[in-house]
Design a protein around this motif. Structure first.
Motif, mmCIF file in Angstrom:
data_model
loop_
_atom_site.group_PDB
_atom_site.id
_atom_site.type_symbol
_atom_site.label_atom_id
_atom_site.label_comp_id
_atom_site.label_asym_id
_atom_site.label_seq_id
_atom_site.Cartn_x
_atom_site.Cartn_y
_atom_site.Cartn_z
ATOM 1 N N LEU A 109 0.815 -1.220 0.000
ATOM 2 C CA LEU A 109 0.000 0.000 0.000
ATOM 3 C C LEU A 109 0.841 1.260 0.000
ATOM 4 O O LEU A 109 0.483 2.263 -0.620
ATOM 5 C CB LEU A 109 -0.942 0.003 1.212
ATOM 6 N N MET A 110 1.954 1.237 0.704
ATOM 7 C CA MET A 110 2.741 2.460 0.827
ATOM 8 C C MET A 110 3.476 2.788 -0.465
ATOM 9 O O MET A 110 4.048 3.860 -0.607
ATOM 10 C CB MET A 110 3.740 2.338 1.980
ATOM 11 N N GLY A 111 3.444 1.880 -1.432
ATOM 12 C CA GLY A 111 4.025 2.172 -2.726
ATOM 13 C C GLY A 111 3.052 2.874 -3.647
ATOM 14 O O GLY A 111 3.420 3.293 -4.750
ATOM 15 N N GLN A 112 1.803 3.019 -3.224
ATOM 16 C CA GLN A 112 0.790 3.690 -4.035
ATOM 17 C C GLN A 112 0.698 5.170 -3.656
ATOM 18 O O GLN A 112 1.081 5.557 -2.549
ATOM 19 C CB GLN A 112 -0.575 3.026 -3.844
ATOM 20 N N GLU A 113 0.181 5.967 -4.562
ATOM 21 C CA GLU A 113 -0.055 7.381 -4.292
ATOM 22 C C GLU A 113 -1.295 7.484 -3.410
ATOM 23 O O GLU A 113 -2.390 7.107 -3.808
ATOM 24 C CB GLU A 113 -0.257 8.145 -5.591
ATOM 25 N N LEU A 114 -1.134 8.012 -2.193
ATOM 26 C CA LEU A 114 -2.241 8.034 -1.236
ATOM 27 C C LEU A 114 -2.896 9.405 -1.102
ATOM 28 O O LEU A 114 -3.944 9.512 -0.464
ATOM 29 C CB LEU A 114 -1.746 7.576 0.144
ATOM 30 N N GLU A 115 -2.310 10.441 -1.681
ATOM 31 C CA GLU A 115 -2.887 11.773 -1.542
ATOM 32 C C GLU A 115 -4.279 11.823 -2.168
ATOM 33 O O GLU A 115 -4.487 11.418 -3.316
ATOM 34 C CB GLU A 115 -1.988 12.818 -2.197
ATOM 35 N N GLY A 116 -5.238 12.302 -1.386
ATOM 36 C CA GLY A 116 -6.611 12.403 -1.850
ATOM 37 C C GLY A 116 -7.408 11.125 -1.705
ATOM 38 O O GLY A 116 -8.599 11.092 -2.045
ATOM 39 N N THR A 117 -6.781 10.061 -1.190
ATOM 40 C CA THR A 117 -7.482 8.792 -1.025
ATOM 41 C C THR A 117 -7.975 8.628 0.408
ATOM 42 O O THR A 117 -7.714 9.467 1.284
ATOM 43 C CB THR A 117 -6.565 7.610 -1.363
ATOM 44 N N SER A 169 -3.513 10.782 5.220
ATOM 45 C CA SER A 169 -3.581 11.218 6.622
ATOM 46 C C SER A 169 -3.793 12.709 6.760
ATOM 47 O O SER A 169 -3.945 13.224 7.876
ATOM 48 C CB SER A 169 -2.309 10.810 7.370
ATOM 49 N N GLY A 170 -3.811 13.432 5.662
ATOM 50 C CA GLY A 170 -4.142 14.850 5.720
ATOM 51 C C GLY A 170 -5.634 15.074 5.698
ATOM 52 O O GLY A 170 -6.112 16.174 5.957
ATOM 53 N N GLN A 171 -6.415 14.045 5.341
ATOM 54 C CA GLN A 171 -7.873 14.123 5.346
ATOM 55 C C GLN A 171 -8.381 13.727 6.738
ATOM 56 O O GLN A 171 -8.810 14.562 7.515
ATOM 57 C CB GLN A 171 -8.434 13.176 4.279
ATOM 58 N N THR A 172 -8.335 12.449 7.028
ATOM 59 C CA THR A 172 -8.580 11.913 8.364
ATOM 60 C C THR A 172 -7.573 10.789 8.551
ATOM 61 O O THR A 172 -7.065 10.228 7.569
ATOM 62 C CB THR A 172 -10.018 11.359 8.505
ATOM 63 N N VAL A 173 -7.280 10.432 9.758
ATOM 64 C CA VAL A 173 -6.190 9.489 10.012
ATOM 65 C C VAL A 173 -6.737 8.098 10.315
ATOM 66 O O VAL A 173 -7.531 7.917 11.245
ATOM 67 C CB VAL A 173 -5.311 9.979 11.177
ATOM 68 N N TYR A 174 -6.327 7.115 9.509
ATOM 69 C CA TYR A 174 -6.711 5.719 9.734
ATOM 70 C C TYR A 174 -5.944 5.170 10.932
ATOM 71 O O TYR A 174 -4.726 5.306 11.023
ATOM 72 C CB TYR A 174 -6.424 4.899 8.476
ATOM 73 N N ASN A 175 -6.647 4.512 11.840
ATOM 74 C CA ASN A 175 -6.037 4.075 13.102
ATOM 75 C C ASN A 175 -5.851 2.563 13.191
ATOM 76 O O ASN A 175 -6.026 1.953 14.244
ATOM 77 C CB ASN A 175 -6.879 4.557 14.291
ATOM 78 N N GLY A 176 -5.458 1.930 12.078
ATOM 79 C CA GLY A 176 -5.174 0.503 12.072
ATOM 80 C C GLY A 176 -3.881 0.219 11.339
ATOM 81 O O GLY A 176 -3.016 1.089 11.202
ATOM 82 N N VAL A 177 -3.765 -1.004 10.827
ATOM 83 C CA VAL A 177 -2.554 -1.432 10.126
ATOM 84 C C VAL A 177 -2.852 -1.594 8.640
ATOM 85 O O VAL A 177 -3.842 -2.215 8.253
ATOM 86 C CB VAL A 177 -2.020 -2.755 10.722
ATOM 87 N N MET A 178 -1.959 -1.051 7.798
ATOM 88 C CA MET A 178 -2.044 -1.206 6.351
ATOM 89 C C MET A 178 -1.072 -2.307 5.940
ATOM 90 O O MET A 178 0.077 -2.349 6.411
ATOM 91 C CB MET A 178 -1.696 0.107 5.655
ATOM 92 N N GLY A 179 -1.542 -3.194 5.076
ATOM 93 C CA GLY A 179 -0.699 -4.308 4.677
ATOM 94 C C GLY A 179 -1.070 -4.859 3.322
ATOM 95 O O GLY A 179 -1.902 -4.283 2.608
ATOM 96 N N HIS A 180 -0.459 -5.997 2.951
ATOM 97 C CA HIS A 180 -0.777 -6.640 1.683
ATOM 98 C C HIS A 180 -0.759 -8.147 1.862
ATOM 99 O O HIS A 180 -0.233 -8.667 2.855
ATOM 100 C CB HIS A 180 0.182 -6.202 0.582
ATOM 101 N N LEU A 181 -1.330 -8.851 0.898
ATOM 102 C CA LEU A 181 -1.428 -10.303 0.953
ATOM 103 C C LEU A 181 -0.374 -10.946 0.065
ATOM 104 O O LEU A 181 -0.138 -10.507 -1.073
ATOM 105 C CB LEU A 181 -2.824 -10.756 0.510
ATOM 106 N N GLU A 182 0.288 -11.987 0.609
ATOM 107 C CA GLU A 182 1.226 -12.810 -0.148
ATOM 108 C C GLU A 182 0.904 -14.265 0.162
ATOM 109 O O GLU A 182 1.152 -14.729 1.277
ATOM 110 C CB GLU A 182 2.671 -12.499 0.241
ATOM 111 N N ASP A 183 0.347 -14.964 -0.803
ATOM 112 C CA ASP A 183 -0.099 -16.343 -0.592
ATOM 113 C C ASP A 183 -1.058 -16.376 0.595
ATOM 114 O O ASP A 183 -2.105 -15.750 0.554
ATOM 115 C CB ASP A 183 1.109 -17.270 -0.392
ATOM 116 N N ASN A 184 -0.692 -17.037 1.671
ATOM 117 C CA ASN A 184 -1.552 -17.140 2.845
ATOM 118 C C ASN A 184 -1.072 -16.244 3.986
ATOM 119 O O ASN A 184 -1.401 -16.470 5.154
ATOM 120 C CB ASN A 184 -1.623 -18.593 3.341
ATOM 121 N N VAL A 185 -0.288 -15.212 3.617
ATOM 122 C CA VAL A 185 0.313 -14.349 4.629
ATOM 123 C C VAL A 185 -0.276 -12.943 4.529
ATOM 124 O O VAL A 185 -0.433 -12.391 3.439
ATOM 125 C CB VAL A 185 1.839 -14.289 4.457
#
Length: 821
Positions: free
Chosen positions: A554-562, A566-582
């Protein structure tokens, strides 16, 4: 000869006394007994035109509808001999402002003062024991009432629609019970914060006289020759003393409306729309024969005019709020937006909304109790909450409608009355309207059709047992709080999703997972989040969702305006990605202490597949753009020096001030000015913007409601010691003037709506006038009296009477002096 002069003197004195006894045109109605139609001791009807009315002393009962729909009374006094007021007695008295109830009255019955929009003051005597069903319903200007200790029963609907009302009471009484109940109920009235000034309501059109018919004489009309010789004498002399010495500017054309003169410039307010309307019960299909409806303007502040139709495309907020002369209506072609409360509480019965309309605003048709038929076009993509609440159309569906779904237009689901735990929305539904399933706690699972594109604001909010949602394959837009406080275990958002609104999947507790199959969606936002009072609305789309995942980092994507910006409102969890069953943890906006202090789920399930959490020890801690303020005060930042405070004070809010380089950077303000004055803003206009951000969330606030922002700012040298004007624009882009105070070097003002502002210097002349017979008539204020009450011109009867009295006394005294000489 002496006797002759004495007699003349005495006659002059008598004449003077008689003249001063003549009532002014707004005479007390009690002096016109014939205006009261009686049946024994029951007043059947009142036919007078007075503004201040006292019910006669021989009346014991005011009959049903006796004053109904009267348009002239502003004050009514009910004496102690009146024992009963029957239902609807004062229903729809559109100008009634004050009511005094007599000591002989035991109750205020059902619907007695309902739909009196200007009613501000009511006195309840101590002997009142009951206040009936909707007794004061929709008295929107009513601000304070004291319920006496003697009252034993107040119906729950007695003050429905009185969204400004504060109730005073004695401890331990029925008044206290109702006041506590009403204070909570009032918060649910859509107008509670949205209708700030009832006086902005558009003036109902006056029907022109038929061919060959003369217009009815109005009070004070010089063409009205009825009345006594002395009344006509005084009215004639009125032209001498109150003469028409107003300057007149010729403006060619027909009568258009009111005009305002600013800096020696006469401004005429033009009509610019011709929607079709038919009064009464005519069907929508008969609109070709419907009469033409002019556009009417309203004034909010000095020099301000507002149009019901803005630039041919926007029907303005509150344009026909409370309007009681509507039947069937076909809105004009070219319309794109129907504003907030535009027809709320009106008498509208049927409406055709043309193709091209895309948006229907908050409460647009709220409480149109007679609205039985609505035609919606396929172009609609947005319907705000409360748009059709309490309309006859929707009410009839809940009472008698077949099936569980109310569907209109091109597959718009507007209401639901089912009770199933497992809900499968039928194929063909293109969008789900706002709040349709809100609070249906019986729902545990939901299947959405492939045809669905839009999920409306708060559509499934507070469905406390909804845990599973499937079938979002075609969804494009998910609006604010769509699944607010639903304990969803997992959600898969397909690549078709373009935007997700504030709080759309926000949870009460931490848990659940959201999987993004495409790019991170844009951050959506509805107007309801702009209101100060809705502080719980300005939260991240995934607030308290434990994990937000993608198939790529996720952090490799452009997040501005999405939704993850975090300049809009701040997400209070964990951002991640899926790899196989991980489930690989990538980043978080939480602090190290917050991450370490929370227990994280080691395994999550998405659509039957299990994933194991890894990488929490290597997670990236990103610093959010918005930092919660530790200060409890308002912080002012930007490129202009000013002082500001919120009343009442906000908690750590930020006020951002931006000075604009010129009028070119304020095109909406210049366009609003041109719409009225046919020319651009003065070249010396200082333009700037004010933006307010909530301290706890960073969410933008534009509507302060019951709060106010008070601003003091220095003036540049070119604006010092001038007669200043402060202009801004409302939500519809219409011009508004704000009152200001200045000491020559600073300007102070207060506002409850954050927007773009302009300050400019004006000429010293400011006057009001009317456009009559193609001429702009400018009022000369120089002939006002100095009395502190109204400042109105002195009535000529006092001048004439005083002069005759002095002359008569002088004659008598002069003859006495000669006699003693």
């Amino acid at each position: 000869m002496k006797i002759k002069w004495n007699v003349i003197g005495i006659m002059l004195i008598i004449t003077a006394v008689l003249i001063m006894q003549i009532p002014v045109p707004e005479a007390d109605a009690s002096s016109f007994a014939s205006d009261f139609k009686m049946d024994g001791t029951t007043l059947i009807s009142y036919t007078g035109t007075a503004t201040d009315v006292s019910v006669p002393s021989d009346v014991k009962v005011i009959g049903e509808g006796a004053f109904q729909n009267n348009t002239t009374i502003t004050r009514v006094t009910i004496p102690e001999n009146v024992e009963k007021i029957e239902p609807y007695a004062f229903w729809g008295c559109s100008q009634l402002e004050k009511v005094g109830l007599g000591e002989g009255l035991g109750e205020v019955g059902d619907y007695v003062f309902a739909n009196c929009p200007e009613l501000e003051s009511v006195y309840f005597p101590d002997n009142i024991a009951r206040i009936g069903i909707m007794a004061f319903a929709d008295c929107a200007s009513l601000r304070t009432v004291k319920i006496p200790y003697t009252v034993r029963s107040v119906h729950d609907t007695a003050f429905d629609g009185c969204y400004r009302l504060e109730i005073e009471y004695d401890i331990g009484t029925e008044g206290e019970r109702f006041a506590l109940y009403f204070s909570e109920k009032r918060k649910e009235m859509p107008e509670y914060e949205d209708i700030e000034d009832y006086g902005e309501m558009v003036t109902p059109p006056v029907q022109p006289p038929s061919e060959g018919e003369l217009p009815a004489p109005q009070p004070g009309n010089s063409d009205n020759v009825s009345g006594s010789f002395l009344e006509n004498l005084v009215n004639g002399i009125s032209d001498i003393f109150g003469g028409s010495d107003q300057p007149v500017t010729d403006i060619p054309g027909r009568e258009l409306g009111t005009s305002t003169v600013v800096g020696n410039m006469a401004v005429v307010f033009m009509d610019n729309t011709q929607p079709q309307v038919s009064s009464g019960g005519g069907s929508v299909s008969e609109s070709r024969e419907a009469q033409s409806m002019r556009e009417y303007t309203t004034e909010k502040a000095k020099g301000t005019v507002k149009y019901t139709l803005v630039d041919g495309s926007v029907l303005a907020d509150r344009a026909y709020y409370g309007y009681q002369n509507l039947g069937s209506l076909a809105l004009p072609e070219g319309l794109e937006e129907i504003g907030e409360f535009s027809f709320a509480r009106s008498s509208l019965q049927e409406v055709v909304i043309p193709e091209g309309v895309t948006s229907i605003g908050y409460g647009a048709f709220y409480h149109c109790d007679r609205l039985g038929q609505v035609q919606l076009p396929g172009t609609i993509t947005h319907i705000a909450p409360k748009a059709f609440d309490h309309t006859g159309w929707v009410n009839l569906f809940f009472e008698q409608g077949a099936g569980d779904y109310l569907v209109a237009g091109d597959g718009i689901l507007l209401a639901y009355k089912g009770k199933e735990a497992q809900v499968r929305i039928p194929e063909g539904i293109r969008q789900i309207g706002p709040e349709v399933f809100q609070g249906h706690t019986e729902i545990t699972s939901l299947t959405l059709p492939d045809s669905l594109e839009i999920i409306g604001e708060a559509a499934f909010a507070d469905c406390d047992n909804l845990r599973q949602v499937s079938g979002m394959s075609g969804v494009r837009i998910i609006r604010d709080r769509a699944f607010y406080h639903c304990p969803l275990e997992w959600v898969v958002l397909p690549a078709s999703v373009e935007s997700v609104g504030l709080g759309a999947f926000a949870r009460q507790d931490v848990g659940g997972v959201v999987l993004l199959q495409g790019q991170v969606p844009a951050a959506g936002r509805e107007l309801s989040a702009d209101r100060r009072s809705n502080e719980g609305y300005r939260i991240n789309a995934f607030d308290n969702v434990e994990y937000v995942l993608a198939y790529n980092h996720l952090m490799g994507q452009e997040l501005e305006g999405t939704v993850l910006d975090s300049g809009q409102t701040v997400y209070n969890g964990v951002m991640g990605h899926l790899e196989d069953n991980v489930l690989a943890a990538d980043a978080t906006y939480l602090s190290v202490a917050e991450v370490q202090g929370r227990s994280w789920s080691g395994t999550v399930r998405i659509d039957g597949q299990s994933y194991t959490l890894q990488g929490m020890d290597q997670i990236s801690y990103s610093i959010p753009k918005w930092q919660v303020s530790s200060s409890g005060d308002l912080t002012v930042a930007g490129d202009m020096e000013l002082q500001a405070r919120l009343s009442p004070q906000g908690e750590g809010d930020l006020l951002q001030v931006r000075k604009l380089a010129g009028i070119g950077e304020a095109p909406e303000l210049d366009a609003a000015y041109r719409r009225i004055y046919q020319q651009g803003l003065p070249m010396d206009t200082l333009c700037y913007t004010l933006s307010l951000y909530e301290g706890s969330s960073g969410g933008r606030i534009t509507r302060l409601g019951k709060q106010a922002l008070e601003v003091t700012m220095p003036l540049p040298e070119q604006l010092q010691n001038k007669d200043l004007r402060l202009v801004t624009v409302d939500r519809n882009g219409q011009l508004e003037y704000l009152p200001v105070a200045t000491d020559g070097e600073q300007i102070r003002f207060s506002t409850d709506y954050l927007s773009v502002y302009g300050i400019y210097g004006s000429g010293s002349l400011y006057a009001q006038g009317d456009v009559v017979d193609g001429r702009a008539v400018i009022t000369d204020y120089g002939r006002r009296d100095a009395s502190p009450d109204t400042g109105d011109p002195v009535h000529p009867k006092w001048i004439l009477g005083t002069g005759l009295l002095a002359l008569g006394l002088a004659m008598i005294l002069l003859q006495r002096k000669k006699r003693t000489a």
